[in-house]
Structures are given as C-alpha cells and as structure tokens.
Design an enzyme around this catalytic site. Structure first.
Site, PDB file in Angstrom:
ATOM      1  N   ASP A  20     106.954 -76.703  -9.526  1.00  0.00           N
ATOM      2  CA  ASP A  20     105.599 -76.798  -8.949  1.00  0.00           C
ATOM      3  C   ASP A  20     105.294 -75.746  -7.566  1.00  0.00           C
ATOM      4  OD1 ASP A  20     104.472 -78.325 -11.018  1.00  0.00           O
ATOM      5  OD2 ASP A  20     104.827 -79.920 -10.048  1.00  0.00           O
ATOM      6  N   ASP A  70     111.163 -79.778 -13.295  1.00  0.00           N
ATOM      7  CA  ASP A  70     109.946 -79.498 -12.976  1.00  0.00           C
ATOM      8  C   ASP A  70     109.536 -78.385 -11.711  1.00  0.00           C
ATOM      9  OD1 ASP A  70     106.980 -79.640 -12.690  1.00  0.00           O
ATOM     10  OD2 ASP A  70     107.110 -81.747 -12.276  1.00  0.00           O
ATOM     11  N   ASP A 124     115.739 -82.680  -8.034  1.00  0.00           N
ATOM     12  CA  ASP A 124     115.289 -83.988  -7.164  1.00  0.00           C
ATOM     13  C   ASP A 124     115.827 -85.329  -7.947  1.00  0.00           C
ATOM     14  OD1 ASP A 124     113.468 -84.726  -8.958  1.00  0.00           O
ATOM     15  OD2 ASP A 124     111.869 -83.948  -7.500  1.00  0.00           O
TER      16      ASP A 124
END
EC number: 2.7.7.-
Length: 296
Positions: free
Chosen positions: A84, A82, A191
């Site tokens: 962002d 992901d 992460d």
C-alpha cells in the site's frame, strides 16, 4: 444512483464464476462480506460464496480448511503480500503514483526471489484502493516450502506457516532484503499479518467500497511470463503505467465490468485509450468525480 445500486449492477454484469477464478479450492475457504445497512457498512462471515447476495465487498480466507466455518483442519495457505501507499487524489498525480508503486512491486518480487528464494507470484492485482496484492497460491507455496516433507516429519501445517512467516519477516526487517526501491520491505511490506492463519483478503473482482473501484488482476501466470510483464512494467513511464492499471479497473474482465455499468447507467464516457495519457487522464478524472459523489 446510489452506492448499493452501482455495486449491484457491477456484480450483475460479471460473467458467472469469475469471482472464484483466482481462488484455489473455494469450498475450503471461509468467505466474508460487507453490506450497507442504512448509512453503516456491516461485516459478516458465511460458509460459502453462494450463500449470500446483495453484498458490497467480498473476502476469503488465505487459509484452506477442512471446516472453514470454525477454522479447523488447516489444509493449506496462500501467501499474500499487501503493498500500500498513500496515493494523491488529483487524477494525474494518482495515476503516476499508481504506476510508480507497481514498479516497486515488481522490483520487490524479484528481490524477494533473489534474497530469500521466493517463487514467482501467481497473481498481482490492484487492491481497488491504495495499492496491490501479490498472491502466491497454496500449490506454489507447497512446492516452495517442501510442505509434504515437513508434514512427514510430523510438523503441523500451522507450524510450517508460523516458522517460515516469522523467519521471512525477520530477514526482511534485519536488512537481508536490500535495495533503495524496496526499502518499504523493512517498513511494513512484510508484516505479521502475512502468516496469520485466520487472515481474510479481498477477493479478486470484489468492489472496494472506499474507492468504488474493483480489485482487478494486472498480471497472472495464465496471462503470460513474469519476465515479459516485468520488462513491460519497468520499460514504461509512471503515468503510462498508471493509466493501464486504471483502464483495467474499467474494462476487466472483458465482458461486463465497471466501465460498462458507468456507461450504461450513468451515460458516462469511459472509452479512452490508456496509451494516450492526456485523453485518459481527463476521462479518469470524470470517473473519480462521479464515484466520489457516491461514496458512502
């Protein structure tokens, strides 16, 4: 028009089966949804995609399970990264930032391949809000991790994912993945959520209720070679690239989609050429203004 009507019209406009298109073995997934009840957005899980209707957003588990409802019997796992960023609200600045972020995504994918042996992605999609999802399907992950060999050695699927996930995150944080344009890798791009066996991810094609934009693919293996996509992305200026991504949110999947709904229901002009940034920025600003007034 209210949010529920807009979202309902959007999903009704999509061709049958398109929400399953980028999900391997959808029957092995847990599916989750958000609904609008009064002024509140509520979240619920269900066993199958066809069990519910009237939802705002659609999610699926990255893991594949024998019994998805209880998360039992892990069969496989999609790796999803992901990416962002805080994108500005002003239309032209938003589009430039979106284009710049996609360039960073492409560079990061190549750097992960060079430094850590990652495979090519299967899909890169706009998340519908602040960035992109890079998806590696279970079939790709199996080949990359030599999954069958580990299973023959008695290592359970969950252990494979945890070991590899922790190792990749550690290598990234320790600086084995280098380069100025991918410094975000050490700041949270990779992460611990990456190897969470119960992770849910927004389905490609789902509306994002924060922005009222859909999560749409910008590249997939079926759509062409990665090297061609990479060269095209890196060869464009940020604004042109951002316009192409935003145009995709209006026109995907080619029949139906958000642009068609906005034009038909609100008589909003969404027909702008993304290769003419001055024209597209104006149209995009109008779209953002209308959607901004509808946000819950």
């Amino acid at each position: 028009m209210d949010v529920k009507t807009l979202v309902g019209e959007y999903y009704a406009s999509l061709p049958s089966g398109v929400l399953r298109e980028f999900v391997e073995d959808p029957s092995s997934r847990e599916w989750a949804y958000t609904f609008l009840k009064g002024r509140d957005i509520v979240f619920t899980r269900k066993r199958r995609l066809d069990e519910v209707s009237g939802f705002l957003e659609l999610y699926h588990s990255t893991g594949k399970f024998k019994n998805p409802k209880s998360w039992e019997g892990l069969l496989g796992w999609d790796l999803v990264i992901d990416v962002d960023a805080e994108l500005p609200e002003e239309p032209e600045a938003f589009l430039k930032s979106l284009g710049r972020l996609l360039k960073d995504v492409v560079i990061a994918c190549d750097e992960l391949r060079r430094a850590l042996g990652f495979p090519r992605p299967d899909v890169v999609n706009f998340s519908g809000s602040k960035g992109f999802h890079v998806r590696y399907f279970d079939s790709t992950v199996r080949r990359w991790l030599r999954w069958d060999l580990h299973e023959r050695r008695g290592i359970k699927p969950g252990e494979i994912i945890q070991r590899v996930g922790r190792g990749v995150v550690w290598l990234a944080r320790e600086g084995f993945v280098a380069g100025d344009r991918v410094r975000a890798l050490r700041e949270g791009l990779l992460d611990d959520s990456m190897y969470d066996l119960k992770r849910l991810i927004r389905c490609v094609g789902s509306m994002n209720v924060k922005s009222l934009l859909p999560a749409v693919p910008v590249w997939s293996r079926e759509g062409g070679r990665w090297v061609d996509f990479r060269d095209e992305v890196l060869g464009m200026n940020d604004l042109e690239l951002g316009c192409l991504v935003a145009h995709r949110t209006l026109t995907w999947p080619g029949r139906g989609g958000l642009g068609v709904v906005l034009s038909r229901v609100l008589d909003l002009d969404t027909d702008a050429d993304p290769e003419d940034p001055s024209d597209f920025v104006e149209v995009w600003g109008n779209v953002m203004s209308v959607l901004g007034e509808l946000k819950p």
